[in-house]
Design a protein around this motif. Structure first.
Motif, mmCIF file in Angstrom:
data_model
loop_
_atom_site.group_PDB
_atom_site.id
_atom_site.type_symbol
_atom_site.label_atom_id
_atom_site.label_comp_id
_atom_site.label_asym_id
_atom_site.label_seq_id
_atom_site.Cartn_x
_atom_site.Cartn_y
_atom_site.Cartn_z
ATOM 1 N N LEU A 193 0.774 -1.307 0.011
ATOM 2 C CA LEU A 193 0.157 0.024 -0.044
ATOM 3 C C LEU A 193 0.883 1.394 -0.007
ATOM 4 N N LEU A 194 1.939 1.231 0.684
ATOM 5 C CA LEU A 194 2.870 2.416 0.675
ATOM 6 C C LEU A 194 3.672 2.819 -0.368
ATOM 7 N N GLY A 195 3.295 1.827 -1.430
ATOM 8 C CA GLY A 195 3.834 2.280 -2.757
ATOM 9 C C GLY A 195 3.245 3.219 -3.561
ATOM 10 N N ALA A 196 1.960 3.523 -3.013
ATOM 11 C CA ALA A 196 0.929 4.664 -3.469
ATOM 12 C C ALA A 196 1.342 5.945 -3.189
ATOM 13 N N ASP A 197 1.217 7.076 -3.954
ATOM 14 C CA ASP A 197 1.103 8.484 -3.459
ATOM 15 C C ASP A 197 0.192 8.989 -2.680
ATOM 16 N N LEU A 198 -0.915 8.229 -2.918
ATOM 17 C CA LEU A 198 -2.121 8.531 -1.972
ATOM 18 C C LEU A 198 -3.037 7.315 -1.849
ATOM 19 N N VAL A 199 -3.113 7.001 -0.418
ATOM 20 C CA VAL A 199 -4.034 5.929 0.070
ATOM 21 C C VAL A 199 -5.181 6.333 0.446
ATOM 22 N N GLY A 200 -6.339 6.035 0.125
ATOM 23 C CA GLY A 200 -7.731 6.575 0.351
ATOM 24 C C GLY A 200 -8.438 5.606 1.217
ATOM 25 N N PHE A 201 -9.263 6.201 1.775
ATOM 26 C CA PHE A 201 -10.358 5.152 2.553
ATOM 27 C C PHE A 201 -11.636 6.097 2.781
ATOM 28 N N HIS A 202 -12.669 5.274 2.853
ATOM 29 C CA HIS A 202 -14.080 5.967 3.000
ATOM 30 C C HIS A 202 -14.302 6.858 4.449
ATOM 31 N N THR A 203 -13.587 6.405 5.385
ATOM 32 C CA THR A 203 -13.741 7.175 6.616
ATOM 33 C C THR A 203 -12.441 7.511 7.220
ATOM 34 N N LEU A 204 -12.572 8.714 8.186
ATOM 35 C CA LEU A 204 -11.194 9.038 8.738
ATOM 36 C C LEU A 204 -10.682 7.997 9.911
ATOM 37 N N GLU A 205 -11.984 7.199 10.401
ATOM 38 C CA GLU A 205 -11.539 6.153 11.389
ATOM 39 C C GLU A 205 -10.891 5.037 10.662
ATOM 40 N N TYR A 206 -11.072 4.650 9.359
ATOM 41 C CA TYR A 206 -10.165 3.648 8.828
ATOM 42 C C TYR A 206 -8.681 4.429 8.483
ATOM 43 N N MET A 207 -8.766 5.550 7.966
ATOM 44 C CA MET A 207 -7.326 6.265 7.978
ATOM 45 C C MET A 207 -6.731 6.063 9.271
#
Length: 755
Positions: A193-207
């Motif tokens: 996952l850290l290979g991405a420039d941006l990792v997105g989630f549905h909620t701040l809790e998941y983030m």
């Protein structure tokens, strides 16, 4: 504003393409598929603007034998098939993705099946995806990878194409760090996952869960929504997926939907309708919902005959044993409730086990008085949003599980804990008795918000954030930094009068370890140091934050030492140490500093204090990473106030807070040795190497000629970057070539030296 028009295409990557190959009449036919992702990306995918890369879902194009027309269809619609043999696909999809990741990320660890064979299938298919993307991507393209089946792709792709902008979006929950750590391959998933420039989630809790997992498993220290990794900045963000509100509202009022609605109103005349719509999955809480509804009828018999639950269950994974068991459980509950409370003219639960066409589903949403959306865990849940979009300004009540991601943005709904049956029963009762004005106000407010943040807003916001994240990395200058040319550097070393080598210890010559006292150099490193010292024109020194006692204990005497960030220097082969600072300044303040650090050591298990000759360090590498990082800032602030107007200062380094003299640093130590040895930039070669911020002081010495090398994942102001192992190998080669020269003072170099 999005830079899509400037960048080129967007490459969408998902497990399955927005079409599926189904065998009809003995021949394969391509059919458009539906779903939240397809709808969410309708504003992104289009001819010439994008490619969509994925599998067909049933089998490979080779095994299907698609017609030329089907292949032209794929090309014309920008669809690229990833060829995966069926057996491998089963291990990757039904195996690791849905038998390990899906249950774990939905808080069902008892349902997890961890298998090394399935993990290998997952890794291999992710590699196939990465290779397909790399082959089709053009300079300037950006890649948007979707969901839990492809979590290794960002890193695998970056290894193949470092020039690409890569985003990843997870459509399911990211679990708490404590649960995530159960996964045997947790480190590999995070690396992916850290290979991405941006990792997105549905909620701040998941983030936040992801951020905590990165801290606890990978040892990184996220700062708000950003973390440094692989010499890049990885941004994290919350982007809840929306629905096409206008389209759903229009379909819900189409002639076909209106005809269905008229029939539904007649079928459920004088009844209050509760509606549940779910894919048949153990995460949706269907048995719990049915049991709560049955208990409601038992406790409130006045509603028997007046209220009906319409439960739509879309078939899912019907060939998997536990899903067949779930269906049997649901069938049994429906039968028992209907048998107990039903009459000749009243069926309490109307159970529909099939896919519904869109107009009928929209009509069902409009007829329903209450939507009962109670998953026990759901990444987002689009049913609640579809219900609101279909209703528009018509009155209705949404009962929503607090464990659905959508609950974070739909606060007007009646939120419930689906595990608490009494809570759900009370919510049903409150919804049934809610005034029509309140029901209308709830739908109007929710509808207005959904209209502002629809499916197109979701994709636009994510891609804008992705462009910004990639631009930060481009502007930083770190992303373009590359490895030095080894052959060229060896040539320069052969031709130089003297070669000056200043090398950090921890993280550069030896790996970082959890317990600093265990960072003992292997014999191979000691041999390399002796060989460097044996090259006549090499002037080498180990430059470290370590105290002199540790360095002298473990490193060969033949090499010079710069200890405690330049506080003292011990020349090669000598016993005496030259102090560049006054030790008395530290001793005068030692008791006060030690008292503060001891207080933090007592309160934070796993932390420890290391005393040096000229300073003191509080280490927290073995402590809880989240709490300790916060406390490190508090400690640094406390010590900063204590040491005002003194010659001592506070340094925050990797998992440590250090008090040291402010008047000296590694750069000063290097500069002192260079001046002593008569360094001449025109004739000598200067190489410095390190892995953290304290080493940047070395890099700034003679910056125009300094071959500064960072071996850190954190961006540093160095000329070059290398992996630690590669740097040590380079050092070995330079040393080996230096030893091979029979007479280092012969020829032109000897002439330059004497001149």
């Amino acid at each position: 504003m999005s830079r899509a028009g400037e960048q080129g295409r967007t490459l969408i990557v998902s497990n399955r393409l927005p079409v599926q190959a189904k065998v009809v009449g003995g021949r394969p036919r391509l059919q458009r598929s539906s779903g939240g992702l397809v709808t969410g990306l309708e504003g992104v995918h289009g001819p010439g603007r994008s490619l969509w890369i994925g599998c067909l879902g049933l089998a490979t194009t080779k095994s299907l034998g698609l017609s030329d027309d089907d292949r032209r269809f794929l090309d014309e619609h920008g669809l690229v098939v990833v060829e995966v043999p069926q057996e491998l696909y089963d291990g990757y999809y039904e195996g690791f993705s849905n038998s390990a990741i899906w249950p774990l990320f939905h808080y069902n660890p008892d349902r997890c099946h961890f298998s090394a064979t399935m993990w290998e299938a997952y890794r291999e298919v992710n590699q196939k995806f990465a290779e397909t993307i790399a082959a089709r991507a053009e300079p300037g393209d950006r890649v948007w990878v979707h969901d839990y089946q492809l979590m290794l792709v960002p890193d695998l792709l970056r290894r193949l194409r470092r020039d690409l902008t890569i985003g990843f979006f997870l459509h399911i929950p990211f679990p708490s760090a404590e649960l995530f750590r159960i996964l045997p391959w947790r480190g590999e998933i995070l690396t992916g996952l850290l290979g991405a420039d941006l990792v997105g989630f549905h909620t701040l809790e998941y983030m936040r869960h992801f951020s905590n997992a990165v801290a606890r498993v990978a040892g990184l220290e996220p700062q708000m929504d950003t973390l440094s990794y692989g010499r890049r900045q990885v941004r994290l963000g919350a982007f809840p997926l929306g629905v096409n509100v206008r389209d759903l509202h229009e379909v819900a009022r189409s002639p076909e939907a209106e005809a269905h609605l008229a029939q539904l109103r007649e079928s459920y005349r004088d009844r209050t309708v509760l509606l549940g719509v779910d894919r048949l999955d153990y995460t949706k809480g269907i048995p719990e919902r049915l049991m709560a509804f049955g208990s409601f009828l038992e406790r409130h018999p006045r509603w028997v005959g007046k209220v009906t639950l319409v439960q739509v269950s879309v078939p899912s994974r019907v060939n998997v044993g536990e899903y067949r068991q779930l269906k049997e459980e649901v069938d049994g509950l429906v039968g028992r409730i209907n048998g107990r409370f039903g009459t000749a003219g009243y069926v309490p639960v109307h159970y529909i086990f099939r896919n519904l066409d869109k107009p009928y589903l929209m009509a069902l949403y409009r007829r329903a008085d209450i939507a009962l959306v109670t998953p026990i865990r759901d990444g987002l849940n689009l049913v609640c949003k579809e219900f609101v979009a279909a209703k528009g300004d018509e009155p209705g009540v949404l009962i929503l599980s607090e464990f659905a991601g959508a609950a974070a943005e739909m606060g007007e709904a009646v939120l419930v804990n689906p595990w608490n049956r009494d809570n759900v029963i009370s919510a049903i009762e409150a919804a049934l008795e809610m005034p029509i004005e309140t029901r209308s106000s709830m739908m109007a407010s929710l509808s207005e918000r959904l209209s502002r943040y629809d499916n197109r807003a979701w994709s636009t916001n994510f891609l804008d954030a992705l462009d910004e994240a990639a631009e930060v990395n481009r502007r930083s200058g770190y992303a373009a930094t590359m490895e030095p040319d080894a052959d060229e550097l060896c040539r320069r070393a052969r031709e130089a009068r003297n070669v000056f080598l200043f090398i950090d210890y921890d993280g550069t010559l030896v790996p970082i370890v959890d317990k600093p006292e265990l960072a003992v150099p292997p014999e191979a490193v000691c041999d390399l140091i002796r060989e460097m010292a044996a090259v006549p024109n090499f002037r080498a020194a180990i430059v470290s934050g370590r105290d002199r006692a540790f360095l002298e204990r473990y490193l060969p005497k033949e090499i010079a030492l710069v200890a405690e960030h330049g506080a003292c220097i011990r020349r090669a082969g000598e016993d005496e140490c030259v102090h560049l600072v006054d030790q008395a300044a530290y001793q005068e303040l030692r008791e006060n500093v030690l008292g503060v650090m001891l207080d933090f050591e007592r309160r934070i298990p796993g932390s420890k204090i290391e005393e040096k000759e000229f300073g003191i360090v509080w280490h927290y590498r073995m402590a809880d990473p989240i709490f300790a990082q916060q406390q490190a800032l508090v400690l640094a602030d406390t010590l900063g106030g204590l040491l005002q107007h003194t010659p001592l200062g506070v340094l925050i380094s990797k998992k440590a807070v250090e008090v040291r003299h402010v008047g000296v640093n590694k750069g000063e130590g290097v500069r002192a040795l260079l001046e002593e040895e008569g360094f001449d930039p025109s004739q000598d070669l200067l190489i410095t190497a390190g892995d953290d911020r304290t080493d940047e002081d070395m890099f700034r010495v003679y910056p125009a000629v300094n071959v500064s090398i960072s071996v850190s994942d954190t961006p540093l102001a160095a000329s070059y970057v290398m992996e630690r192992e590669s740097f040590v190998a380079l050092l070995e080669e330079i040393t080996r070539q230096g030893l091979r020269q029979e007479n280092p003072l012969s020829g032109d170099r000897a002439g330059r030296r004497s001149g």
